[in-house]
Design an enzyme around this catalytic site. Structure first.
Site, PDB file in Angstrom:
ATOM      1  N   TYR A  52     -76.947  -9.164 -63.628  1.00  0.00           N
ATOM      2  CA  TYR A  52     -75.634  -8.820 -64.180  1.00  0.00           C
ATOM      3  C   TYR A  52     -75.161  -9.944 -65.127  1.00  0.00           C
ATOM      4  O   TYR A  52     -74.083  -9.850 -65.712  1.00  0.00           O
ATOM      5  CB  TYR A  52     -74.584  -8.607 -63.081  1.00  0.00           C
ATOM      6  CG  TYR A  52     -74.952  -7.620 -61.989  1.00  0.00           C
ATOM      7  CD1 TYR A  52     -75.999  -6.706 -62.144  1.00  0.00           C
ATOM      8  CD2 TYR A  52     -74.252  -7.589 -60.793  1.00  0.00           C
ATOM      9  CE1 TYR A  52     -76.340  -5.816 -61.131  1.00  0.00           C
ATOM     10  CE2 TYR A  52     -74.583  -6.690 -59.776  1.00  0.00           C
ATOM     11  CZ  TYR A  52     -75.636  -5.822 -59.950  1.00  0.00           C
ATOM     12  OH  TYR A  52     -75.974  -4.940 -58.938  1.00  0.00           O
ATOM     13  N   HIS A 110     -82.981  -7.147 -53.867  1.00  0.00           N
ATOM     14  CA  HIS A 110     -82.370  -6.116 -54.718  1.00  0.00           C
ATOM     15  C   HIS A 110     -83.064  -4.752 -54.618  1.00  0.00           C
ATOM     16  O   HIS A 110     -82.422  -3.715 -54.494  1.00  0.00           O
ATOM     17  CB  HIS A 110     -82.364  -6.616 -56.172  1.00  0.00           C
ATOM     18  CG  HIS A 110     -81.303  -5.998 -57.015  1.00  0.00           C
ATOM     19  ND1 HIS A 110     -80.746  -6.621 -58.099  1.00  0.00           N
ATOM     20  CD2 HIS A 110     -80.681  -4.803 -56.945  1.00  0.00           C
ATOM     21  CE1 HIS A 110     -79.838  -5.830 -58.639  1.00  0.00           C
ATOM     22  NE2 HIS A 110     -79.780  -4.721 -57.958  1.00  0.00           N
TER      23      HIS A 110
END
Ligand SMILES: NC(=O)c1ccc[n+]([C@@H]2O[C@H](COP(=O)([O-])OP(=O)(O)OC[C@H]3O[C@@H](n4cnc5c(N)ncnc54)[C@H](OP(=O)(O)O)[C@@H]3O)[C@@H](O)[C@H]2O)c1
Length: 284
Positions: A52, A110
């Protein structure tokens, strides 16, 4: 996993609030202010990830906030490029340096990237990093039952949470149940379909339910998660939306309205980007 007035109690004894802040698209100096605004409104968990591109400003917001460090929970993620044990360990250290934090309150793998077959090593690294005090709660993201069972069997350690896609068109109740069976809290990513990947916020059934309770569609979706025992992490940069979202757990949907929400599911075709964890390969 149980619930009390303070939030979700995890299988490691720690507590998560009822809602967190997602941060895809919250970045740069402006992003610091958006996170600070959320903290001022009462958010206490910030969900970040290396891909991100905002770990720096997340750490900056923690330092600039008037809140003590121990009142803010920062949740970060290990990318697919670093599943090998040694690489994972170094990645966690680097990630901490990028945020300027001494520990992460929660840390997830993740994606399992099953075709690489290294997620068990990665999990062992998280288990050991937790023992060293670098990570408090450890969990996974996008893990299917087979992946969960493999890591639990190989290490003897059950993840505290599993962050999966869950929004009205792909409710993933299957994984909510699979997680619950193993004592794992489900976290819901993209609860609003990222705002543009689908039209859940414009859905007529959800609007009708929202009108009935004098709430917004976003609040109905978040309450539906909360009542299902799911921790949601909606992203918002907008102070009005942030306030709306954090105030979404103070009313109760009837069982019939919960069912109506569940009935919006479209199965596999409802996934926002078609990311099946058995096939999807995340590599940052
Ligand atoms: N583990 C994973 O693989 C994974 C994958 C995807 C996402 N995530 C995490 O999940 C978080 C949330 O998912 P997401 O970022 O994909 O999107 P999302 O939360 O589903 O949707 C965000 C969008 O909804 C809008 N919005 C927020 N609150 C609203 C409200 N009350 N009324 C109307 N619109 C509203 C936002 O606009 P404004 O900003 O203008 O409010 C933004 O456009 C991410 O940020 C990330 O932290 C994890």
């Amino acid at each position: 996993m149980t619930v009390d007035n303070n939030g979700f109690i995890l299988n490691d004894g720690s507590v998560l609030p009822f809602l967190g802040l997602g941060t895809i698209g919250i970045d740069g100096d402006q992003g610091t202010f958006e996170i600070l605004n959320a903290l001022n409104l009462g958010y206490r968990l910030i969900d970040t990830s290396t891909n991100y591109n905002n770990e720096g400003i997340v750490g900056e917001a923690v330092r600039r906030s008037a809140l003590p460090r121990e009142e803010i929970l920062i949740s970060a993620k290990l990318p697919g490029s670093h599943h090998e044990y040694d690489k994972a360990f170094i990645f966690i250290q680097e990630s901490l340096r990028r945020t300027g934090l001494k520990y992460f309150d929660k840390y997830l793998i993740h994606w399992p990237n099953p075709k690489d077959g290294k997620y068990v090593e990665a999990w062992q690294a998280l288990v050991d990093a937790q023992k060293q005090g670098l990570l408090r709660t450890i969990g996974v993201s996008n893990f299917e039952p087979e992946h969960l069972d493999n890591i639990i069997e190989e290490t003897g350690v059950t993840p505290a949470t599993n962050q999966v896609e869950r929004q009205p068109y792909f409710n993933n109740n299957r994984m909510v149940e699979e997680n619950k069976k193993r004592g794992i809290l489900t976290e819901a990513w993209s609860p609003f379909g990222r705002g543009y990947l689908n039209d859940v916020l414009e859905n007529a059934t959800i609007k009708e339910i929202a009108d009935k309770y004098d709430k917004t569609p976003a609040q109905i979706i978040l309450n539906w998660n909360y009542q299902a025992g799911v921790f949601a992490i909606p992203k918002s940069s907008n102070p009005t939306h942030q306030r709306e979202n954090i105030n979404s757990t103070s009313f109760e949907l009837t069982p019939e309205d919960m069912e109506k929400m569940d009935s919006l599911d479209k199965g596999e075709s409802g996934r926002v980007e078609g990311q099946d964890p058995y096939e999807y390969h995340e590599y940052v």
